[in-house]
Design an enzyme around this catalytic site. Structure first.
Site, PDB file in Angstrom:
ATOM      1  N   ASN A   1     -27.925 -85.216 -26.255  1.00  0.00           N
ATOM      2  CA  ASN A   1     -27.831 -84.651 -27.879  1.00  0.00           C
ATOM      3  C   ASN A   1     -29.023 -85.487 -28.000  1.00  0.00           C
ATOM      4  OD1 ASN A   1     -25.786 -86.959 -28.499  1.00  0.00           O
ATOM      5  ND2 ASN A   1     -24.406 -85.310 -27.335  1.00  0.00           N
TER       6      ASN A   1
ATOM      7  N   ASP B   1     -19.443 -81.722 -24.449  1.00  0.00           N
ATOM      8  CA  ASP B   1     -18.049 -80.375 -24.598  1.00  0.00           C
ATOM      9  C   ASP B   1     -18.526 -80.163 -23.139  1.00  0.00           C
ATOM     10  OD1 ASP B   1     -16.985 -81.059 -27.080  1.00  0.00           O
ATOM     11  OD2 ASP B   1     -18.947 -79.846 -28.260  1.00  0.00           O
TER      12      ASP B   1
ATOM     13  N   LYS C   1     -32.963 -83.046  -5.714  1.00  0.00           N
ATOM     14  CA  LYS C   1     -33.847 -82.446  -7.119  1.00  0.00           C
ATOM     15  C   LYS C   1     -34.057 -80.993  -6.946  1.00  0.00           C
ATOM     16  CE  LYS C   1     -38.214 -82.050  -9.659  1.00  0.00           C
ATOM     17  NZ  LYS C   1     -39.144 -82.235  -9.444  1.00  0.00           N
TER      18      LYS C   1
ATOM     19  N   PHE D   1     -14.998 -88.456 -35.659  1.00  0.00           N
ATOM     20  CA  PHE D   1     -16.139 -87.837 -36.639  1.00  0.00           C
ATOM     21  C   PHE D   1     -15.933 -86.270 -36.173  1.00  0.00           C
ATOM     22  CE2 PHE D   1     -18.880 -91.259 -38.251  1.00  0.00           C
ATOM     23  CZ  PHE D   1     -18.520 -91.855 -38.407  1.00  0.00           C
TER      24      PHE D   1
HETATM   25  O1  PMT Z   1     -25.392 -91.864 -32.739  1.00  0.00           O
HETATM   26  P1  PMT Z   1     -26.788 -91.415 -33.899  1.00  0.00           P
HETATM   27  O2  PMT Z   1     -27.703 -91.480 -34.431  1.00  0.00           O
HETATM   28  O3  PMT Z   1     -26.850 -92.617 -35.416  1.00  0.00           O
HETATM   29  O4  PMT Z   1     -25.967 -90.362 -35.070  1.00  0.00           O
HETATM   30  C1  PMT Z   1     -24.556 -90.416 -35.656  1.00  0.00           C
HETATM   31  C2  PMT Z   1     -24.042 -89.224 -35.182  1.00  0.00           C
HETATM   32  C3  PMT Z   1     -24.394 -87.743 -35.627  1.00  0.00           C
HETATM   33  C4  PMT Z   1     -23.537 -88.977 -33.645  1.00  0.00           C
HETATM   34  C5  PMT Z   1     -22.095 -89.661 -35.655  1.00  0.00           C
HETATM   35  O5  PMT Z   1     -22.430 -89.359 -36.361  1.00  0.00           O
HETATM   36  C6  PMT Z   1     -21.380 -88.639 -35.695  1.00  0.00           C
HETATM   37  O6  PMT Z   1     -20.929 -87.474 -36.150  1.00  0.00           O
HETATM   38  N1  PMT Z   1     -20.706 -88.636 -34.203  1.00  0.00           N
HETATM   39  C7  PMT Z   1     -19.365 -86.804 -33.371  1.00  0.00           C
HETATM   40  C8  PMT Z   1     -20.495 -86.013 -33.060  1.00  0.00           C
HETATM   41  C9  PMT Z   1     -19.993 -85.554 -32.552  1.00  0.00           C
HETATM   42  O7  PMT Z   1     -19.824 -84.758 -30.941  1.00  0.00           O
HETATM   43  O8  PMT Z   1     -19.336 -84.225 -32.904  1.00  0.00           O
HETATM   44  P2  PMT Z   1     -18.436 -83.090 -32.727  1.00  0.00           P
HETATM   45  O9  PMT Z   1     -17.514 -82.738 -34.117  1.00  0.00           O
HETATM   46  O10 PMT Z   1     -18.663 -82.854 -31.502  1.00  0.00           O
HETATM   47  O11 PMT Z   1     -16.001 -83.933 -32.440  1.00  0.00           O
HETATM   48  C10 PMT Z   1     -15.688 -84.362 -33.119  1.00  0.00           C
HETATM   49  C11 PMT Z   1     -14.469 -85.502 -33.011  1.00  0.00           C
HETATM   50  O12 PMT Z   1     -14.279 -85.473 -31.317  1.00  0.00           O
HETATM   51  C12 PMT Z   1     -16.076 -87.307 -32.545  1.00  0.00           C
HETATM   52  O13 PMT Z   1     -14.920 -88.073 -33.182  1.00  0.00           O
HETATM   53  C13 PMT Z   1     -15.851 -86.835 -31.057  1.00  0.00           C
HETATM   54  O14 PMT Z   1     -16.473 -88.201 -30.090  1.00  0.00           O
HETATM   55  C14 PMT Z   1     -14.764 -86.180 -30.492  1.00  0.00           C
HETATM   56  N2  PMT Z   1     -15.151 -85.654 -28.481  1.00  0.00           N
HETATM   57  C15 PMT Z   1     -15.964 -84.772 -29.018  1.00  0.00           C
HETATM   58  C16 PMT Z   1     -16.081 -83.939 -27.879  1.00  0.00           C
HETATM   59  C17 PMT Z   1     -15.300 -84.116 -26.774  1.00  0.00           C
HETATM   60  N3  PMT Z   1     -15.046 -84.063 -25.417  1.00  0.00           N
HETATM   61  N4  PMT Z   1     -14.129 -85.257 -26.886  1.00  0.00           N
HETATM   62  C18 PMT Z   1     -14.483 -86.145 -28.389  1.00  0.00           C
HETATM   63  O15 PMT Z   1     -13.721 -87.237 -27.860  1.00  0.00           O
END
Ligand code: PMT
Length: 398
Positions: free
Chosen positions: A208, A277, A287, A321
Site C-alpha cells: 500500500n 489484511d 517469477k 489507527f
Molecule cells: O505512513 P504514512 O504515509 O505517513 O501514512 C499514515 C497512515 C495513513 C498509514 C496512518 O495514518 C494510518 O492510518 N495507519 C493505519 C492504516 C491501517 O492499516 O488501518 P486499518 O484500518 O486497516 O487497520 C486498523 C489498525 O489495525 C491499524 O492500527 C493497523 O496497524 C492494525 N492492523 C491491521 C491489520 C493487521 N493485520 N494487523 C494490524 O495490526
C-alpha cells in the site's frame, strides 16, 4: 518546531566551526530566533558576517562591546535564551566552563544563564581522550550540562578516531530533545509504521501507499519526550529516527513476530502501520509467467496484530489507527471496541492532505468513553505531539 524559541549559538575556534553555519540554518528554518556568539578564535575560521546574514541578528564577539544604555550583553543574552548550544565546543571552552572561568562573552553568557546548555565537542582524538578533558566533561555532566557526543572519523588534523563534531542534524535533534517536556520519561513505547509487503513471487508484491511518515514522527517525538522507543517498520525510504531502536521488517508475519517479541517490555503501543489484511496463499518460487488474459490470485488472511495485542494488553495503553475511505467514525469505533483499544486515530483518507505519503494529516481521536476529538489539518510532527499529549493524559489516569 522552534517557533518562538530564543537560541544562543556559541561558536568556538575549531575547524568544524563551518558546520555551525548548517546548524544555524536548521534552527532558523525551524522558526527559532538565533543569537550567535563567537569566540575570538572562531572568527579566524568563519566570518561573523556569515552568521549575521543567516541569523538576521548581530553577531556578538566581545564581552564589553554590547554594553548599551539599558542592557549588559552577556546578561541580556543569558536571560533571553531558551537554550544555549555551543557547536563546536573546544577542549578549551569545556575546560573553562568546568572551572567557572568566564573571560569572554560566551563563557560569561553560559555562567549567567538558567537555560539548558548543550555542548557539541570537537577536537583531536588525543585531546578528547586526555584525562583532563574527561574530568572536565564528567564534571559538567554532573552539573546537568547536555552533550551531543562527537563521532569517530578522519579528523582535520589527520588522525583517525573519536573527536569529530556530531552531524548538525543530530545536534539539532538533541536541541529539540533538550527543549521537549520529559513527560514520557520511564515509558517504553512500541510504535509501528509503514506498509507491509506480501510477496507473490521473487519480483512482485502486494502493498500500500504508506510512507512511514506518521509512525516515524510519533517515534521521534516520543524519544524527545523521554521515552525509550522501539520502532517496528515496514519498508520505508525514511532515515531511522535518531536514538530510536528501529527494527525493519517486510511482511505482516514478520511485523507480528517483531511486535510480539517486544510487546512484553512495553508500556505503550501505537500501531500506525498499514498492515496487509491479506497475503498470497502461495508464494511462487519462480517469477510467475504471463499466461491467460486474466489472472486470479488466491489470498489468505494475515493475523490481525492489533487485535492480538488487545487480548494480551493487561495494563498497557494500546493505541490504533483506522484508515478509512467511508463511514469513518462508525468503522473506527468498531475497531476501537473490537480490538480492545484505549484510543483510536481515525484517518479519513478521502480528505485533502490527510493519510498516505503526505507531510500533513487530519484525524479524529476516538476514546473509550465515547468522546470524539477532531484534530485539524497539521504537520505529522505536530500531530504526533498532540497524540502524545493525549496519551500522557490517559496514562496519568491509570
Ligand atoms: O505512513 P504514512 O504515509 O505517513 O501514512 C499514515 C497512515 C495513513 C498509514 C496512518 O495514518 C494510518 O492510518 N495507519 C493505519 C492504516 C491501517 O492499516 O488501518 P486499518 O484500518 O486497516 O487497520 C486498523 C489498525 O489495525 C491499524 O492500527 C493497523 O496497524 C492494525 N492492523 C491491521 C491489520 C493487521 N493485520 N494487523 C494490524 O495490526
Amino acid at each position: 518546531m522552534l517557533k518562538g524559541k530564543e537560541i544562543v549559538l556559541g561558536v568556538t575556534g575549531g575547524i568544524a566551526a563551518y558546520k555551525a553555519v548548517e546548524l544555524l540554518r536548521l534552527f532558523t528554518k525551524a522558526g527559532a530566533n538565533v543569537h550567535v556568539v563567537m569566540t575570538r578564535s572562531a572568527t579566524e575560521f568563519v566570518t561573523p558576517l556569515t552568521f549575521q546574514t543567516l541569523s538576521m541578528n548581530p553577531v556578538s564577539t566581545k564581552l564589553f562591546s554590547l554594553v548599551s544604555e539599558r542592557e549588559i550583553g552577556h546578561i541580556s543574552l543569558a536571560d533571553r535564551a531558551d537554550l544555549v548550544v555551543i557547536a563546536p565546543a573546544t577542549a578549551n571552552v569545556i575546560g573553562k566552563l568546568a572551572h567557572g572561568i568566564a573571560d569572554d562573552l560566551l563563557t560569561t553568557t553560559v555562567m549567567a544563564t538558567k537555560a539548558p546548555v548543550l555542548l557539541a565537542p570537537a577536537m583531536n582524538v588525543n585531546m578528547y581522550q586526555n584525562p583532563l578533558y574527561r574530568a572536565n566533561e564528567a564534571a559538567l555532566r554532573r552539573l546537568g550540562y547536555l552533550f551531543a557526543d562527537p563521532v569517530r572519523g578522519t579528523l582535520a588534523c589527520g588522525w583517525e578516531g573519536e573527536g569529530k563534531l556530531q552531524e548538525p542534524g543530530i545536534i539539532f535533534e538533541e536541541v529539540l530533545s533538550a527543549l521537549a517536556p520529559k513527560d514520557l520519561a520511564g515509558e517504553s513505547l512500541l510504535v509501528t509504521a509503514g506498509p507491509t509487503r506480501e510477496e507473490l513471487d521473487p519480483v512482485r508484491f502486494i502493498s500500500n501507499h504508506s510512507s512511514g511518515k506518521m509512525g516515524y514522527a510519533i517515534a521521534r517525538s516520543a524519544r524527545r519526550r523521554g521515552a525509550a522507543v522501539t520502532l517496528v517498520t515496514g519498508p520505508s525510504s525514511l532515515e531511522p529516527p535518531y536514538g530510536v531502536d528501529t527494527v525493519p521488517v517486510v511482511s505482516a508475519a514478520e511485523m507480528r513476530q517483531a511486535v510480539l517479541e517486544r510487546f512484553p517490555a512495553c508500556s505503550i503501543i501505537v500501531k500506525a502501520a498499514a498492515v496487509a489484511d491479506y497475503r498470497p496463499a502461495v508464494r511462487a518460487e519462480e517469477k510467475m509467467k504471463k499466461t491467460g488474459e486474466t489472472l486470479a490470485l488466491s489470498l489468505e488472511k494475515t493475523g490481525d496484530i492489533l487485535a492480538e495485542l488487545g487480548r494480551l494488553k493487561g495494563e498497557r495503553l494500546l493505541v490504533g489507527f483506522a484508515a478509512e475511505t467511508e463511514n469513518l467514525l462508525e468503522n473506527a469505533r468498531q475497531k476501537l471496541e473490537g480490538k480492545n483499544l484505549d484510543l483510536i486515530v481515525a484517518n479519513d483518507l478521502s480528505q485533502e492532505g490527510a493519510g498516505f505519503d503526505v507531510d500533513t494529516n487530519r484525524v479524529t481521536l476516538l476514546y473509550r468513553d465515547g468522546h470524539a476529538e477532531e484534530i485539524p489539518l497539521m504537520g505529522k510532527g505536530e500531530l504526533a505531539d498532540r497524540l502524545l499529549d493525549r496519551i500522557v493524559a490517559l496514562r496519568a489516569r491509570v
